[in-house]
Design an enzyme around this catalytic site. Structure first.
Site, PDB file in Angstrom:
ATOM      1  N   HIS A  86       0.834  -1.198   0.000  1.00 22.40           N
ATOM      2  CA  HIS A  86       0.000   0.000   0.000  1.00 22.40           C
ATOM      3  C   HIS A  86       0.877   1.260   0.000  1.00 22.40           C
ATOM      4  O   HIS A  86       0.667   2.177  -0.798  1.00 22.40           O
ATOM      5  CB  HIS A  86      -0.911  -0.020   1.229  1.00 22.40           C
ATOM      6  CG  HIS A  86      -1.794   1.170   1.364  1.00 22.40           C
ATOM      7  ND1 HIS A  86      -3.111   1.162   0.983  1.00 22.40           N
ATOM      8  CD2 HIS A  86      -1.557   2.416   1.848  1.00 22.40           C
ATOM      9  CE1 HIS A  86      -3.639   2.340   1.215  1.00 22.40           C
ATOM     10  NE2 HIS A  86      -2.706   3.128   1.745  1.00 22.40           N
ATOM     11  N   GLU A  87       1.856   1.279   0.899  1.00 26.22           N
ATOM     12  CA  GLU A  87       2.721   2.462   0.992  1.00 26.22           C
ATOM     13  C   GLU A  87       3.598   2.610  -0.242  1.00 26.22           C
ATOM     14  O   GLU A  87       3.896   3.726  -0.666  1.00 26.22           O
ATOM     15  CB  GLU A  87       3.573   2.394   2.265  1.00 26.22           C
ATOM     16  CG  GLU A  87       2.777   2.380   3.550  1.00 26.22           C
ATOM     17  CD  GLU A  87       1.749   3.486   3.675  1.00 26.22           C
ATOM     18  OE1 GLU A  87       2.007   4.612   3.206  1.00 26.22           O
ATOM     19  OE2 GLU A  87       0.678   3.239   4.244  1.00 26.22           O
TER      20      GLU A  87
ATOM     21  N   HIS B 171       1.761   4.512  -2.905  1.00 22.88           N
ATOM     22  CA  HIS B 171       1.910   5.962  -2.701  1.00 22.88           C
ATOM     23  C   HIS B 171       3.276   6.427  -3.212  1.00 22.88           C
ATOM     24  O   HIS B 171       3.387   7.435  -3.924  1.00 22.88           O
ATOM     25  CB  HIS B 171       1.809   6.317  -1.211  1.00 22.88           C
ATOM     26  CG  HIS B 171       0.453   6.207  -0.616  1.00 22.88           C
ATOM     27  ND1 HIS B 171      -0.617   6.952  -1.027  1.00 22.88           N
ATOM     28  CD2 HIS B 171      -0.001   5.439   0.413  1.00 22.88           C
ATOM     29  CE1 HIS B 171      -1.676   6.653  -0.295  1.00 22.88           C
ATOM     30  NE2 HIS B 171      -1.331   5.729   0.586  1.00 22.88           N
TER      31      HIS B 171
END
Length: 153
Positions: A67-68, A71
Site C-alpha cells: 500500500h505504501e 503511494h
C-alpha cells in the site's frame, strides 16, 4: 524484525511487485498508533507500525508495505498518489494491496469502551451526557443556570 530487515523486505517487494527499485529508507516508527504505515512526501521515506507485524504477522506487514509503495511510486512518477485518485486505486488492485489495514485489537476495544459522562443540573434535574469532561466551575445548565454535578463517569 529490525529496521535493516524491514528495509530489505521493502526493497524486495518493490522489485517483485512494481519492477522498480526503492531508493529511500523504510523504518519502524513506534509512535504510530492508528495507522499501519505512512509514506512521507517530504523525504520519500516509509514508516511502518511495528505492532501490526507483532500482532498480525508478516502477511499483514507485506500488504501494508505494498500500500505504501503504491503511494511512493505514484508520487515519484507524478501521478495521482492519494487515496481518492484513480491511479492509486488501479495500482492497489494490480499489486493486490489492501486499501485499509486491519484494525488493531486495542483500537477496537478502545472504540467500544468510550466512556460517557453524565452531568445533572442541581435545580431543574436536566441530564447532560458528554464524552469529554467539562469544568463545572465554569459551565452551568443551559436552561436554568443551575450548578452541574457529575453523577456518572
Amino acid at each position: 524484525m529490525n529496521d535493516q530487515e524491514l528495509q530489505s523486505l521493502v526493497e524486495e517487494i518493490s522489485w517483485k511487485y512494481f519492477n522498480k527499485t526503492f531508493r529511500h529508507k523504510a523504518i519502524f516508527n513506534r509512535r504510530l498508533k492508528t495507522t499501519g504505515g505512512r509514506y512521507l512526501l517530504s523525504n520519500h521515506n516509509i514508516e511502518m507500525n511495528k505492532k501490526y507485524f507483532e500482532q498480525f504477522g508478516k502477511d499483514e506487514l507485506v500488504g501494508i508495505i505494498k500500500h505504501e509503495l503504491c503511494h511512493y511510486h505514484l508520487h515519484l512518477e507524478g501521478k495521482g498518489y492519494k487515496h481518492r485518485d484513480h491511479d492509486f486505486k488501479r495500482l492497489l488492485h494490480e499489486v493486490g494491496a489492501p486499501r485499509y489495514c486491519s484494525p488493531l485489537p486495542e483500537a477496537v476495544e478502545k472504540r467500544k469502551s468510550k466512556r460517557v459522562l453524565t452531568y445533572i443540573c442541581s435545580k431543574c434535574k436536566w441530564e447532560y451526557k458528554r464524552k469529554k469532561r467539562i469544568d463545572t466551575n465554569r459551565y452551568v445548565c443551559g436552561s436554568c443556570r443551575g450548578e452541574l454535578i457529575l453523577i456518572d463517569g
